[in-house]
Design a protein around this motif. Structure first.
Motif, PDB file in Angstrom:
ATOM      1  N   GLY A 291      61.855  42.522  61.293  1.00 49.48           N
ATOM      2  CA  GLY A 291      62.535  41.234  61.185  1.00 49.48           C
ATOM      3  C   GLY A 291      63.886  41.249  61.860  1.00 49.48           C
ATOM      4  N   TRP A 292      64.025  42.060  62.922  1.00 50.36           N
ATOM      5  CA  TRP A 292      65.323  42.259  63.576  1.00 50.36           C
ATOM      6  C   TRP A 292      65.340  41.653  64.967  1.00 50.36           C
ATOM      7  CZ3 TRP A 292      66.688  44.609  68.186  1.00 50.36           C
ATOM      8  CH2 TRP A 292      68.056  44.825  68.381  1.00 50.36           C
ATOM      9  N   GLU A 293      66.465  41.064  65.285  1.00 54.52           N
ATOM     10  CA  GLU A 293      66.786  40.697  66.655  1.00 54.52           C
ATOM     11  C   GLU A 293      68.300  40.677  66.780  1.00 54.52           C
ATOM     12  OE1 GLU A 293      65.122  36.904  67.464  1.00 54.52           O
ATOM     13  OE2 GLU A 293      66.417  35.817  66.078  1.00 54.52           O
ATOM     14  N   PRO A 294      68.833  40.969  67.972  1.00 54.01           N
ATOM     15  CA  PRO A 294      70.288  41.000  68.125  1.00 54.01           C
ATOM     16  C   PRO A 294      70.893  39.620  67.968  1.00 54.01           C
ATOM     17  CG  PRO A 294      69.207  41.234  70.253  1.00 54.01           C
ATOM     18  CD  PRO A 294      68.126  41.298  69.222  1.00 54.01           C
ATOM     19  N   LYS A 295      72.116  39.579  67.408  1.00 55.78           N
ATOM     20  CA  LYS A 295      72.776  38.304  67.143  1.00 55.78           C
ATOM     21  C   LYS A 295      74.027  38.085  68.000  1.00 55.78           C
ATOM     22  CE  LYS A 295      71.276  37.884  62.292  1.00 55.78           C
ATOM     23  NZ  LYS A 295      70.320  38.988  62.293  1.00 55.78           N
ATOM     24  N   ILE A 296      74.595  39.142  68.539  1.00 50.15           N
ATOM     25  CA  ILE A 296      75.888  39.042  69.220  1.00 50.15           C
ATOM     26  C   ILE A 296      75.676  38.942  70.728  1.00 50.15           C
ATOM     27  CG2 ILE A 296      78.105  40.205  69.633  1.00 50.15           C
ATOM     28  CD1 ILE A 296      77.662  41.497  66.811  1.00 50.15           C
ATOM     29  N   ALA A 297      76.108  37.826  71.291  1.00 53.95           N
ATOM     30  CA  ALA A 297      75.952  37.572  72.722  1.00 53.95           C
ATOM     31  C   ALA A 297      76.852  38.498  73.529  1.00 53.95           C
ATOM     32  CB  ALA A 297      76.287  36.120  73.037  1.00 53.95           C
ATOM     33  N   LEU A 298      76.467  38.750  74.780  1.00 55.45           N
ATOM     34  CA  LEU A 298      77.223  39.672  75.628  1.00 55.45           C
ATOM     35  C   LEU A 298      78.675  39.220  75.789  1.00 55.45           C
ATOM     36  CD1 LEU A 298      77.163  42.195  77.433  1.00 55.45           C
ATOM     37  CD2 LEU A 298      76.541  40.701  79.347  1.00 55.45           C
ATOM     38  N   GLU A 299      78.904  37.935  75.976  1.00 56.43           N
ATOM     39  CA  GLU A 299      80.282  37.452  76.153  1.00 56.43           C
ATOM     40  C   GLU A 299      81.152  37.792  74.946  1.00 56.43           C
ATOM     41  OE1 GLU A 299      81.589  33.938  77.711  1.00 56.43           O
ATOM     42  OE2 GLU A 299      80.166  33.814  79.381  1.00 56.43           O
ATOM     43  N   ASP A 300      80.620  37.572  73.745  1.00 57.40           N
ATOM     44  CA  ASP A 300      81.391  37.861  72.529  1.00 57.40           C
ATOM     45  C   ASP A 300      81.619  39.359  72.368  1.00 57.40           C
ATOM     46  OD1 ASP A 300      81.413  35.156  71.952  1.00 57.40           O
ATOM     47  OD2 ASP A 300      79.595  35.268  70.721  1.00 57.40           O
ATOM     48  N   GLY A 301      80.579  40.145  72.600  1.00 55.69           N
ATOM     49  CA  GLY A 301      80.696  41.590  72.463  1.00 55.69           C
ATOM     50  C   GLY A 301      81.654  42.190  73.478  1.00 55.69           C
ATOM     51  N   ILE A 302      81.614  41.665  74.701  1.00 54.05           N
ATOM     52  CA  ILE A 302      82.527  42.166  75.742  1.00 54.05           C
ATOM     53  C   ILE A 302      83.975  41.856  75.368  1.00 54.05           C
ATOM     54  CG2 ILE A 302      83.315  41.720  78.106  1.00 54.05           C
ATOM     55  CD1 ILE A 302      81.008  43.652  78.058  1.00 54.05           C
ATOM     56  N   GLU A 303      84.224  40.687  74.802  1.00 53.79           N
ATOM     57  CA  GLU A 303      85.592  40.339  74.374  1.00 53.79           C
ATOM     58  C   GLU A 303      86.095  41.338  73.326  1.00 53.79           C
ATOM     59  OE1 GLU A 303      85.771  36.345  73.017  1.00 53.79           O
ATOM     60  OE2 GLU A 303      85.651  35.466  75.032  1.00 53.79           O
ATOM     61  N   ARG A 304      85.256  41.659  72.339  1.00 55.29           N
ATOM     62  CA  ARG A 304      85.648  42.611  71.296  1.00 55.29           C
ATOM     63  C   ARG A 304      85.900  44.003  71.889  1.00 55.29           C
ATOM     64  NH1 ARG A 304      81.246  41.258  66.473  1.00 55.29           N
ATOM     65  NH2 ARG A 304      81.233  38.990  66.753  1.00 55.29           N
ATOM     66  N   THR A 305      85.077  44.376  72.855  1.00 59.44           N
ATOM     67  CA  THR A 305      85.220  45.699  73.467  1.00 59.44           C
ATOM     68  C   THR A 305      86.480  45.757  74.331  1.00 59.44           C
ATOM     69  OG1 THR A 305      82.795  45.805  73.494  1.00 59.44           O
ATOM     70  CG2 THR A 305      83.976  47.484  74.737  1.00 59.44           C
ATOM     71  N   ILE A 306      86.779  44.678  75.027  1.00 63.52           N
ATOM     72  CA  ILE A 306      88.013  44.614  75.817  1.00 63.52           C
ATOM     73  C   ILE A 306      89.227  44.734  74.905  1.00 63.52           C
ATOM     74  CG2 ILE A 306      89.466  43.058  77.185  1.00 63.52           C
ATOM     75  CD1 ILE A 306      86.831  42.031  78.487  1.00 63.52           C
ATOM     76  N   ASP A 307      89.198  44.042  73.773  1.00 64.85           N
ATOM     77  CA  ASP A 307      90.318  44.126  72.820  1.00 64.85           C
ATOM     78  C   ASP A 307      90.517  45.563  72.351  1.00 64.85           C
ATOM     79  OD1 ASP A 307      90.775  41.424  73.014  1.00 64.85           O
ATOM     80  OD2 ASP A 307      89.677  40.907  71.178  1.00 64.85           O
ATOM     81  N   TYR A 308      89.421  46.273  72.099  1.00 66.34           N
ATOM     82  CA  TYR A 308      89.521  47.674  71.667  1.00 66.34           C
ATOM     83  C   TYR A 308      90.184  48.528  72.750  1.00 66.34           C
ATOM     84  CZ  TYR A 308      88.050  52.505  70.986  1.00 66.34           C
ATOM     85  OH  TYR A 308      88.038  53.869  70.872  1.00 66.34           O
ATOM     86  N   PHE A 309      89.727  48.384  73.987  1.00 66.86           N
ATOM     87  CA  PHE A 309      90.298  49.207  75.059  1.00 66.86           C
ATOM     88  C   PHE A 309      91.745  48.830  75.369  1.00 66.86           C
ATOM     89  CE2 PHE A 309      85.869  50.440  76.121  1.00 66.86           C
ATOM     90  CZ  PHE A 309      86.068  51.805  76.183  1.00 66.86           C
ATOM     91  N   LYS A 310      92.085  47.573  75.176  1.00 69.32           N
ATOM     92  CA  LYS A 310      93.501  47.188  75.342  1.00 69.32           C
ATOM     93  C   LYS A 310      94.373  47.979  74.381  1.00 69.32           C
ATOM     94  CE  LYS A 310      93.167  42.427  77.124  1.00 69.32           C
ATOM     95  NZ  LYS A 310      93.322  40.991  76.765  1.00 69.32           N
ATOM     96  N   ARG A 311      93.917  48.092  73.124  1.00 66.99           N
ATOM     97  CA  ARG A 311      94.702  48.827  72.118  1.00 66.99           C
ATOM     98  C   ARG A 311      94.737  50.315  72.417  1.00 66.99           C
ATOM     99  NH1 ARG A 311      91.452  45.675  68.764  1.00 66.99           N
ATOM    100  NH2 ARG A 311      90.302  47.525  68.064  1.00 66.99           N
ATOM    101  N   THR A 312      93.612  50.896  72.781  1.00 72.17           N
ATOM    102  CA  THR A 312      93.558  52.348  72.967  1.00 72.17           C
ATOM    103  C   THR A 312      94.272  52.770  74.247  1.00 72.17           C
ATOM    104  OG1 THR A 312      91.378  52.169  74.004  1.00 72.17           O
ATOM    105  CG2 THR A 312      91.433  52.612  71.644  1.00 72.17           C
ATOM    106  N   LEU A 313      94.190  51.972  75.284  1.00 73.61           N
ATOM    107  CA  LEU A 313      94.847  52.333  76.547  1.00 73.61           C
ATOM    108  C   LEU A 313      96.363  52.257  76.438  1.00 73.61           C
ATOM    109  CD1 LEU A 313      92.476  50.591  79.128  1.00 73.61           C
ATOM    110  CD2 LEU A 313      92.703  53.050  78.699  1.00 73.61           C
ATOM    111  N   GLN A 314      96.854  51.468  75.480  1.00 83.60           N
ATOM    112  CA  GLN A 314      98.299  51.400  75.285  1.00 83.60           C
ATOM    113  C   GLN A 314      98.830  52.682  74.638  1.00 83.60           C
ATOM    114  OE1 GLN A 314      98.796  47.873  72.954  1.00 83.60           O
ATOM    115  NE2 GLN A 314      98.652  46.479  74.714  1.00 83.60           N
TER     116      GLN A 314
END
Length: 314
Positions: A291-314
């Motif tokens: 009963g599984w299917e992915p829910k998070i669209a690539l655009e949303d996931g990429i935004e969250r991942t960019i935010d993470y790398f912004k914090r870590t690269l600082q």
């Protein structure tokens, strides 16, 4: 910790493993995280250390492990080409010896054990999208074979233990997964593009950029893993787990540039040997069985991942 409620996560300090530990704790499970920190880091699990239901053990799964747990998630293995090709012999050992040791532990405990297999077992596929019935197109002596064949052998071992010893097994085939806690220098395309865009470096496109991948956000992946482990004993898999949305490397690069506002230019490089041209999961089995299917669209996931790398690269 109560043995009856404790699950073992090998590779638990890695990218996916740390998210899995976090989700299991949120569901009131006790977690024994095992990692040798070859690619995982303590930083990935630092926020979990204060939880009384969380325990960490430094251990290499190529050696036997003697613990008492009620279930095993076997995620231990370097999963990016840069990391698994650094020491290809050890990569094969982790996949094969690690599987033998975790299966032996599960057999002693009569505990369910989940193998985090990979879409790489399909190699450079000649069937599109890839179904679980497809046997793959893998170069057994190429530079990627240490990972591809190691994971294929691990699947063989899991099903032989199931047939021979009636062991409760679960096998999922993970397609490209991304999200926070990816290693900045792991050579995977999502982390590569984001780090290059944020630091003003040229975006590295291999080949003509028309090869495709399907990207699954880590939260969706972890949910599928837990659903698989909690499914009935008769459900063994293999089951494809990934996002069937298919994107070319050029489309991904354009999305990252747009989301970061970067002025980085595209630079083309030769395509690495045996790099798959197409990769897209058929997830109809995951949908019907779990009963599984992915829910998070690539655009949303990429935004969250960019935010993470912004914090870590600082």
């Amino acid at each position: 910790m109560s043995y009856d409620n404790t699950v073992l996560v090998t590779g638990g300090a890695g990218f996916i493993g740390s998210h899995l530990c976090e989700r299991l704790l949120a569901r009131q499970r006790a977690v024994l995280c095992v990692d040798n920190y070859y690619t995982g880091t303590r930083a990935n699990i630092a926020h979990l250390l204060s939880n009384e239901r969380f325990e960490v053990m430094r251990h290499d799964v190529t050696f036997p492990l003697y613990v008492e747990v009620s279930g095993i998630f076997n995620l231990a293995c370097p999963a990016s080409p840069i990391h698994y090709q650094r020491d290809p012999v050890q990569t094969t050992k982790v996949s094969v010896h690690g599987a033998i040791n975790m299966l032996g532990l599960a057999k002693r405990l009569n505990a369910p054990v989940l193998q985090a297999s990979t879409s790489e077992i399909y190699g450079d596929p000649m069937v599109h999208p890839q179904t679980e019935d497809y046997w793959g197109n893998v170069n057994t002596i190429g530079p990627r074979a240490c990972y591809d064949e190691g994971k294929r052998c691990a699947e063989t071992l899991f099903f032989d233990y199931h047939r021979q010893h009636k062991l409760p097994i679960k096998v999922i085939r993970i397609f490209n997964t991304y999200g926070p806690r990816m290693h900045a220098n792991d050579g995977r395309v999502v982390s590569n593009f984001i780090v290059q865009a944020l630091t003003g470096q040229p975006i590295s496109i291999f080949g003509d950029g028309r090869q495709t991948r399907s990207f699954c956000y880590v939260d969706d992946m972890v949910e599928a893993m837990i659903l698989m482990m909690d499914s009935g004993r008769e459900i063994t898999g293999p089951i494809n787990v990934g996002n069937p949305g298919e994107f070319t490397m050029l489309e991904l690069a354009e999305l990252v540039l747009r989301k970061t506002g970067s002025k980085s230019k595209l630079v083309y490089h030769p395509l690495p040997k045996d790099d798959p041209k197409q990769r897209k999961p058929d997830i109809s089995r995951a949908n019907s069985v779990l009963g599984w299917e992915p829910k998070i669209a690539l655009e949303d996931g990429i935004e969250r991942t960019i935010d993470y790398f912004k914090r870590t690269l600082q």
